[in-house]
Scaffold this active site. Structure first.
Site, PDB file in Angstrom:
ATOM      1  N   GLU A  52      -7.928  -1.601  -7.025  1.00 13.91           N
ATOM      2  CA  GLU A  52      -8.357  -2.087  -5.713  1.00 13.91           C
ATOM      3  C   GLU A  52      -9.793  -1.712  -5.356  1.00 13.91           C
ATOM      4  OE1 GLU A  52      -5.509  -0.975  -2.719  1.00 13.91           O
ATOM      5  OE2 GLU A  52      -3.904  -2.137  -3.646  1.00 13.91           O
TER       6      GLU A  52
ATOM      7  N   GLU B 163       1.290  -3.472  -7.969  1.00 15.19           N
ATOM      8  CA  GLU B 163       1.807  -2.745  -6.803  1.00 15.19           C
ATOM      9  C   GLU B 163       2.465  -3.718  -5.845  1.00 15.19           C
ATOM     10  OE1 GLU B 163      -0.839  -0.238  -4.490  1.00 15.19           O
ATOM     11  OE2 GLU B 163      -1.654   0.643  -6.328  1.00 15.19           O
TER      12      GLU B 163
HETATM   13  C1  PNW Z   1      -2.761   0.595  -1.862  1.00 14.67           C
HETATM   14  N1  PNW Z   1      -5.701  -1.793   3.317  1.00 14.67           N
HETATM   15  O1  PNW Z   1      -3.487   1.057  -0.779  1.00 14.67           O
HETATM   16  C2  PNW Z   1      -3.027   1.649  -2.910  1.00 14.67           C
HETATM   17  O2  PNW Z   1      -3.364   1.159  -4.186  1.00 14.67           O
HETATM   18  C3  PNW Z   1      -2.008   2.710  -2.963  1.00 14.67           C
HETATM   19  O3  PNW Z   1      -2.594   3.887  -3.450  1.00 14.67           O
HETATM   20  C4  PNW Z   1      -1.397   2.887  -1.584  1.00 14.67           C
HETATM   21  O4  PNW Z   1      -0.592   4.012  -1.479  1.00 14.67           O
HETATM   22  C5  PNW Z   1      -0.644   1.609  -1.294  1.00 14.67           C
HETATM   23  O5  PNW Z   1      -1.447   0.476  -1.430  1.00 14.67           O
HETATM   24  C6  PNW Z   1       0.018   1.585   0.090  1.00 14.67           C
HETATM   25  O6  PNW Z   1      -0.950   1.647   1.090  1.00 14.67           O
HETATM   26  C7  PNW Z   1      -3.978   0.279   0.227  1.00 14.67           C
HETATM   27  O7  PNW Z   1      -5.895  -1.204   4.386  1.00 14.67           O
HETATM   28  C8  PNW Z   1      -4.388   0.941   1.378  1.00 14.67           C
HETATM   29  O8  PNW Z   1      -6.032  -2.965   3.139  1.00 14.67           O
HETATM   30  C9  PNW Z   1      -4.958   0.255   2.399  1.00 14.67           C
HETATM   31  C10 PNW Z   1      -5.116  -1.103   2.280  1.00 14.67           C
HETATM   32  C11 PNW Z   1      -4.721  -1.783   1.141  1.00 14.67           C
HETATM   33  C12 PNW Z   1      -4.147  -1.084   0.118  1.00 14.67           C
END
Ligand code: PNW
Length: 472
Positions: free
Chosen positions: A172, A378
């Protein structure tokens, strides 16, 4: 056995990979052991006000010491694959120079332990934990970070290439750049519009250089890819103004990464939209070609769609609904776009549950990159799980979420998408970034006092899906 029920079962390809996922800073703990130095997430988490409840990853799930039990648990659940990430500052503490043997040994033992249990390891080189020393030298907005990253990739490739077949460069890069340098809700917490775009470019460049480095050291059958979290952006109405908002956010969220990766150049509309902020002169001749490396697969992370519209009159732009709370918009050049809460049930993150977004996403990239295998690297949900008196955790809401999204994948398969596997986020409750330990994504419950792991009912349910290869 009700025959109508078994007829209704959704059958997945027999070689479909069923896995779960975690990331180093979210589970390992042991942040001062065996030569590891702080990453930007150690620094950020220790800065008051950045992470809910002042939580840090100092102990997390203590996976660094409990990894063998965790592997046994995965085996017990019959998981076929495990996606983990390597902590850069455990392997190369200053972000440059020689590697620390003990750091590499940990991941080698982990990979061996997986293989012994018949579990396919999937290694991500970078899940957001940049060595603090490299941030002190400028971080991702600085070009040198991309070069340092490729060197690190080569080190890990040389050390683990003989036992890991599935490789991902970045997790990401959208979050690393837009949340790390734009809204500031992720480490390193900077809020600098031009830095967002520079960081995005140097992450892309780092990816390209890392793929080249990996190709030079990995065996021929290694599969090298990347995990993106493209936005599934939906215009609130079909009006030209709302469709323009969709186009703008799609460029910033998705195409700023997928276009150079898959098609060899940045979108012209993105450059126009951001011209006020930068002339993009940080993109040098040859960079776009360096980023455009052949990939063996594309990893997609999906949780929820995003609804946008043109600015709503008489109302200040609501910022970052989909991405945490910040005064600073990460949407460089498109700060006026309005974000809306889509209708429907939500998870504990406040993220609306909409499996159709996953089908749309898979179909988009199977059209955009024909012949490129896809993995869902994921997908999962946070719920406010509680242990009952016997200690058990019943999470029917998570089972429903997973069922919905697995059938969305099945839909995409039926429409021709080449999806090879699914990595559930997450194996166990862990450090959920800015939310600390307050959000639980695991199919295994973690007691953060005793560190005891307890499989939730979703883990038992997923074990059955994994074993049968079908969704009853
Ligand atoms: C992803 N957003 O995080 C990550 O790859 C993981 O480490 C995380 O624990 C999981 O999704 C759940 O959150 C994100 O705000 C965190 O757009 C924030 C965002 C997107 C993905």
């Amino acid at each position: 056995n009700d025959p109508t029920e078994s007829n209704a079962a959704l059958v997945f390809p027999s070689d479909f990979l069923w896995g779960s996922a975690t990331a180093s800073y979210q589970i390992e703990g042991a942040v001062r052991e065996d030569g590891r130095t702080p990453s930007i997430w150690d620094t950020f988490a220790r800065t008051p006000g950045k992470v809910l409840g002042g939580d840090t990853g100092d102990v997390a799930c203590d996976h660094y010491h409990r990894w063998q039990d965790d592997l046994d648990l995965m085996a017990e659940l019959g998981l076929g694959a495990y996606r983990f990430s390597v902590s850069w500052s455990r392997v190369q503490p200053t972000g440059r120079g020689p590697a620390v043997q003990r750091g590499l040994d940990f991941y080698r033992a982990l990979a061996d332990g997986l293989l012994e249990r018949g579990i396919t390891p999937s290694l991500t080189l970078y899940h957001w934990d940049l060595p603090q020393e490299l941030e002190d030298a400028g971080g991702w907005p600085v070009r040198d970070t991309a070069e340092r990253y490729a060197e690190y990739a080569r080190i890990v490739g040389e050390a683990l290439g003989d036992r890991v077949r599935l490789w991902a460069t970045l997790n990401e890069p959208f979050c690393s750049s837009f949340l790390g340098y734009g809204s500031g809700v992720h480490a390193p917490g900077r809020t600098e519009p031009e830095s967002v775009l520079k960081a995005a470019h140097h992450l892309n460049l780092g990816h390209g250089l890392a793929v080249q480095a990996l190709r030079s050291v990995l065996p021929r059958d290694a599969q090298v890819g990347i995990s993106l979290n493209p936005g599934v952006i939906r215009a609130r109405t079909d009006s030209p103004e709302d469709k323009d908002a969709e186009r703008r956010i799609d460029a910033l969220h998705t195409r700023i990464f997928s276009d150079p990766l898959l098609h060899g150049g940045y979108p012209e509309d993105l450059k126009r939209d951001t011209a006020r902020v930068t002339d993009w002169s940080f993109v040098r001749d040859g960079d776009e070609a360096a980023i455009h490396q052949p990939l063996d697969y594309l990893g997609l992370n999906y949780y929820t769609p995003t609804v946008v519209s043109a600015p709503v009159e008489g109302r200040p732009a609501a910022r970052n609904h989909a991405h945490g709370v910040s005064e600073h918009s990460p949407w460089v050049g498109s700060e006026q776009v309005e974000f809306h809460l889509a209708p429907g049930d939500r998870t504990d993150m406040g993220w609306v549950i909409d499996p159709t977004g996953l089908t749309d996403l898979l179909l988009r990239f199977s059209r955009e990159a024909p012949g490129l295998p896809l993995y869902v690297t994921e997908n999962g949900a946070a719920f406010d799980d509680k242990q009952d008196d016997s200690g058990a955790v019943h999470d029917p809401n998570r089972i429903a979420y997973l069922r919905g999204h697995l059938s969305a994948i099945h839909d995409a398969l039926g429409q021709g998408a080449d999806v090879r596997g699914y990595f559930l986020w997450s194996l166990m409750d862990n450090f959920e970034w800015a939310y600390g330990y307050s959000k639980r994504f695991g199919i295994v419950h973690t007691d953060f006092e005793t560190l005891k792991r307890t499989p939730k009912s979703s883990a038992r349910w997923y074990a059955e899906v994994t074993a049968s290869g079908r969704l009853a």
